[in-house]
Design an enzyme around this catalytic site. Structure first.
Site, PDB file in Angstrom:
ATOM      1  N   CYS A 145      37.604  72.033  50.355  1.00 24.59           N
ATOM      2  CA  CYS A 145      38.027  71.914  51.421  1.00 24.59           C
ATOM      3  C   CYS A 145      38.106  73.675  53.001  1.00 24.59           C
ATOM      4  O   CYS A 145      38.647  74.023  52.285  1.00 24.59           O
ATOM      5  CB  CYS A 145      39.743  71.398  51.483  1.00 24.59           C
ATOM      6  SG  CYS A 145      40.056  70.878  53.337  1.00 24.59           S
ATOM      7  N   ALA A 149      29.237  65.883  59.404  1.00 23.64           N
ATOM      8  CA  ALA A 149      30.282  66.598  59.256  1.00 23.64           C
ATOM      9  C   ALA A 149      31.093  65.162  59.946  1.00 23.64           C
ATOM     10  O   ALA A 149      32.076  65.420  60.280  1.00 23.64           O
ATOM     11  CB  ALA A 149      30.200  67.539  60.366  1.00 23.64           C
ATOM     12  N   SER A 185      33.353  60.274  46.107  1.00 28.92           N
ATOM     13  CA  SER A 185      34.434  59.940  46.951  1.00 28.92           C
ATOM     14  C   SER A 185      33.916  60.145  48.387  1.00 28.92           C
ATOM     15  O   SER A 185      32.883  61.099  48.725  1.00 28.92           O
ATOM     16  CB  SER A 185      35.096  61.331  46.977  1.00 28.92           C
ATOM     17  OG  SER A 185      36.262  61.886  47.656  1.00 28.92           O
ATOM     18  N   LYS A 207      38.610  58.432  49.163  1.00 25.83           N
ATOM     19  CA  LYS A 207      38.249  58.997  49.873  1.00 25.83           C
ATOM     20  C   LYS A 207      39.243  60.891  49.701  1.00 25.83           C
ATOM     21  O   LYS A 207      40.148  59.801  49.411  1.00 25.83           O
ATOM     22  CB  LYS A 207      38.014  58.841  51.102  1.00 25.83           C
ATOM     23  CG  LYS A 207      37.989  59.791  51.787  1.00 25.83           C
ATOM     24  CD  LYS A 207      37.188  59.615  53.694  1.00 25.83           C
ATOM     25  CE  LYS A 207      37.131  60.664  54.211  1.00 25.83           C
ATOM     26  NZ  LYS A 207      35.815  61.152  53.515  1.00 25.83           N
ATOM     27  N   SER A 208      38.793  61.292  49.920  1.00 31.89           N
ATOM     28  CA  SER A 208      39.936  62.489  49.953  1.00 31.89           C
ATOM     29  C   SER A 208      41.595  62.288  50.346  1.00 31.89           C
ATOM     30  O   SER A 208      41.140  62.169  52.119  1.00 31.89           O
ATOM     31  CB  SER A 208      39.494  64.080  50.066  1.00 31.89           C
ATOM     32  OG  SER A 208      38.568  64.526  49.089  1.00 31.89           O
ATOM     33  N   ASN A 226      29.817  68.846  45.564  1.00 33.14           N
ATOM     34  CA  ASN A 226      30.467  68.078  46.824  1.00 33.14           C
ATOM     35  C   ASN A 226      28.861  68.988  47.312  1.00 33.14           C
ATOM     36  O   ASN A 226      27.866  68.528  47.200  1.00 33.14           O
ATOM     37  CB  ASN A 226      31.182  69.004  47.389  1.00 33.14           C
ATOM     38  CG  ASN A 226      32.219  68.021  47.916  1.00 33.14           C
ATOM     39  OD1 ASN A 226      31.667  67.488  48.859  1.00 33.14           O
ATOM     40  ND2 ASN A 226      33.423  68.290  48.354  1.00 33.14           N
ATOM     41  N   GLY A 247      33.946  65.538  58.684  1.00 36.86           N
ATOM     42  CA  GLY A 247      35.482  66.355  58.489  1.00 36.86           C
ATOM     43  C   GLY A 247      37.227  65.895  57.382  1.00 36.86           C
ATOM     44  O   GLY A 247      37.937  66.378  58.071  1.00 36.86           O
ATOM     45  N   GLY A 250      25.303  64.100  42.641  1.00 37.18           N
ATOM     46  CA  GLY A 250      24.632  65.246  43.754  1.00 37.18           C
ATOM     47  C   GLY A 250      22.479  64.497  44.073  1.00 37.18           C
ATOM     48  O   GLY A 250      21.725  64.745  42.806  1.00 37.18           O
ATOM     49  N   GLY A 251      22.879  63.399  44.890  1.00 32.75           N
ATOM     50  CA  GLY A 251      21.221  63.140  44.897  1.00 32.75           C
ATOM     51  C   GLY A 251      20.968  62.218  43.943  1.00 32.75           C
ATOM     52  O   GLY A 251      19.391  61.929  43.286  1.00 32.75           O
TER      53      GLY A 251
HETATM   54  C1  LIG Z   1      29.733  60.496  54.964  1.00 35.09           C
HETATM   55  C2  LIG Z   1      30.314  61.786  53.036  1.00 35.09           C
HETATM   56  C3  LIG Z   1      31.578  61.556  52.792  1.00 35.09           C
HETATM   57  C4  LIG Z   1      32.388  62.468  52.331  1.00 35.09           C
HETATM   58  N1  LIG Z   1      33.312  62.503  52.094  1.00 35.09           N
HETATM   59  C5  LIG Z   1      34.357  63.082  50.880  1.00 35.09           C
HETATM   60  C6  LIG Z   1      35.590  63.231  50.717  1.00 35.09           C
HETATM   61  O1  LIG Z   1      35.368  62.628  51.206  1.00 35.09           O
HETATM   62  N2  LIG Z   1      36.185  64.235  49.344  1.00 35.09           N
HETATM   63  C7  LIG Z   1      34.980  64.601  48.667  1.00 35.09           C
HETATM   64  O2  LIG Z   1      35.296  65.397  47.657  1.00 35.09           O
HETATM   65  N3  LIG Z   1      33.536  64.241  49.478  1.00 35.09           N
HETATM   66  C8  LIG Z   1      32.775  63.785  49.993  1.00 35.09           C
HETATM   67  N4  LIG Z   1      31.794  63.780  49.852  1.00 35.09           N
HETATM   68  C9  LIG Z   1      30.766  63.885  48.648  1.00 35.09           C
HETATM   69  C10 LIG Z   1      30.266  63.100  48.083  1.00 35.09           C
HETATM   70  O3  LIG Z   1      31.479  62.457  47.486  1.00 35.09           O
HETATM   71  C11 LIG Z   1      29.179  64.451  46.938  1.00 35.09           C
HETATM   72  O4  LIG Z   1      29.778  65.228  46.331  1.00 35.09           O
HETATM   73  C12 LIG Z   1      28.116  64.228  47.123  1.00 35.09           C
HETATM   74  O5  LIG Z   1      27.215  63.137  48.464  1.00 35.09           O
HETATM   75  C13 LIG Z   1      27.274  64.719  46.863  1.00 35.09           C
HETATM   76  O6  LIG Z   1      26.425  63.248  46.525  1.00 35.09           O
HETATM   77  P1  LIG Z   1      25.019  62.243  46.738  1.00 35.09           P
HETATM   78  O7  LIG Z   1      24.154  62.739  46.435  1.00 35.09           O
HETATM   79  O8  LIG Z   1      25.088  61.504  45.709  1.00 35.09           O
HETATM   80  O9  LIG Z   1      26.167  61.933  47.765  1.00 35.09           O
HETATM   81  C14 LIG Z   1      31.023  63.259  51.404  1.00 35.09           C
HETATM   82  C15 LIG Z   1      30.022  62.668  51.303  1.00 35.09           C
HETATM   83  C16 LIG Z   1      29.702  62.098  52.297  1.00 35.09           C
HETATM   84  C17 LIG Z   1      27.942  61.922  52.406  1.00 35.09           C
END
Ligand SMILES: Cc1cc2nc3c(=O)[nH]c(=O)nc-3n(C[C@H](O)[C@H](O)[C@H](O)COP(=O)(O)O)c2cc1C
Length: 305
Positions: free
Chosen positions: A129, A71, A22, A46-47, A191, A73, A243-244
């Site tokens: 959140c 961030a 997301s 996106k949320s 997250n 937001g 996550g990563g």
């Molecule tokens: C720019 C950005 C925006 C994100 N927005 C959301 C969001 O709207 N809702 C949510 O549940 N997670 C959000 N996340 C978290 C990601 O969905 C994910 O859980 C987190 O980045 C870890 O995965 P990754 O290491 O593959 O990026 C966001 C992450 C990033 C980097």
């Protein structure tokens, strides 16, 4: 059929186990469709929140090479201000996971009810959140709050409900169990980690306009693996692990920790929009060379011989 391809998750057919995380690519129909065309099995939005939110000022995302700090937001037009997107999404030919957030149990319920009527394949509940009625405390760090939110969403949702958890929880397994007890059909973890901070030593100020931000990308993989491992021990519902995750071997690790599906977020930035195709190919190569299928390795890291 490829070994990692063609599967079912909570009754929905997916072409492979890879999930767009997301938030990293927004909610434009064209982008979500392109992600699917580039090999993504399940596309997460996106949320979506209860009211319009601008998000934080720039800079909101910094790439450190070994991961990102953000961030943004939770910028959102508000759940009832997206008619154009919903109309386009209704024409889709790919599975959709709609992510929602709220500032109170009632807000989660209201957004879930509206979104459920738009017929996504799943609703993912973002209970990390920080903008909550509990003065910034996240729903995902309290078993009772997590339970209440998921129970409220389950009451109004016509589709399977996925609880998205935060690594900030002192015992993420117990939060996952509270969600399962409240009726969650699956868990998604993790997250972003943190919050963290960067300082610009010339201006002597924090780099992000919001000062603090969540960490993602390769640097958080060990924490994500540990969280998924703990959740697998605590619940019997399926887990989307993220996550990563950047390569097929990362995906194998995540599946061995206990994930049935594997999410990809920051790696879109590192390897391009076709990262899903690339990771799926690498995953299939690994499965072929080890003569096994995904189902054979889910949670195998728990087997003590
Ligand atoms: C720019 C950005 C925006 C994100 N927005 C959301 C969001 O709207 N809702 C949510 O549940 N997670 C959000 N996340 C978290 C990601 O969905 C994910 O859980 C987190 O980045 C870890 O995965 P990754 O290491 O593959 O990026 C966001 C992450 C990033 C980097």
């Amino acid at each position: 059929m490829e070994k990692g391809s063609g599967m079912e998750f909570l009754g929905v057919k997916l072409k492979n186990p890879l999930v767009l995380a997301s938030g990293v690519l927004g909610n434009s129909f064209d982008i979500l469709r392109r992600v699917h065309e580039n090999g993504c099995g399940l596309v997460t939005m996106k949320s979506i929140g209860p009211a319009p939110r601008d998000g934080h000022n720039n800079p909101t995302v910094i790439d450190l090479g070994y991961g990102m700090i953000n961030a943004v937001g939770l910028p959102s037009p508000g759940y009832d201000q997206m008619e154009e997107e919903w109309q386009e999404l209704a024409t889709r030919d790919f599975p959709l996971n709609a992510s929602i957030y709220g500032g109170s149990v009632k807000e989660f319920e209201t957004v879930a009810q509206f979104v459920s009527d738009k017929h996504p394949d799943f609703i993912e509940v973002n209970i990390s959140c920080p903008n909550s009625e509990k003065h910034g405390m996240m729903f995902g760090i309290s078993e009772s709050s997590a339970h209440d939110v998921i129970a409220a969403v389950k009451k109004v949702s016509r589709v399977p409900v996925i609880a998205k958890l935060t690594p900030q929880a002192p015992d993420i397994g117990r939060i996952a169990k509270a969600c399962e007890d409240a009726g969650a059909d699956a868990i998604c973890a993790i997250n972003t980690l943190g919050p963290g901070m960067l300082i610009d030593i010339e201006t002597r100020t924090p780099v992000l306009a919001f000062k603090k931000g969540g960490l993602s990308g390769p640097m958080i993989k060990p924490v994500a693996l540990r969280c998924v491992y703990d959740i697998f021990d605590a619940v019997s519902i399926p887990i989307i692990g993220l996550g990563g995750i950047t390569t097929g071997k990362d995906a194998v690790e995540m599946i061995m920790a206990g994930a049935s599906l594997v999410g990809i977020g920051s790696a879109v930035r590192y390897r391009g929009i076709d990262v899903f195709q690339k990771v799926n190919e690498e995953l299939n190569q690994w499965l072929t060379s080890h003569d096994c299928k995904i189902a054979d390795i889910v949670g195998v890291a728990h087997d003590i011989s």
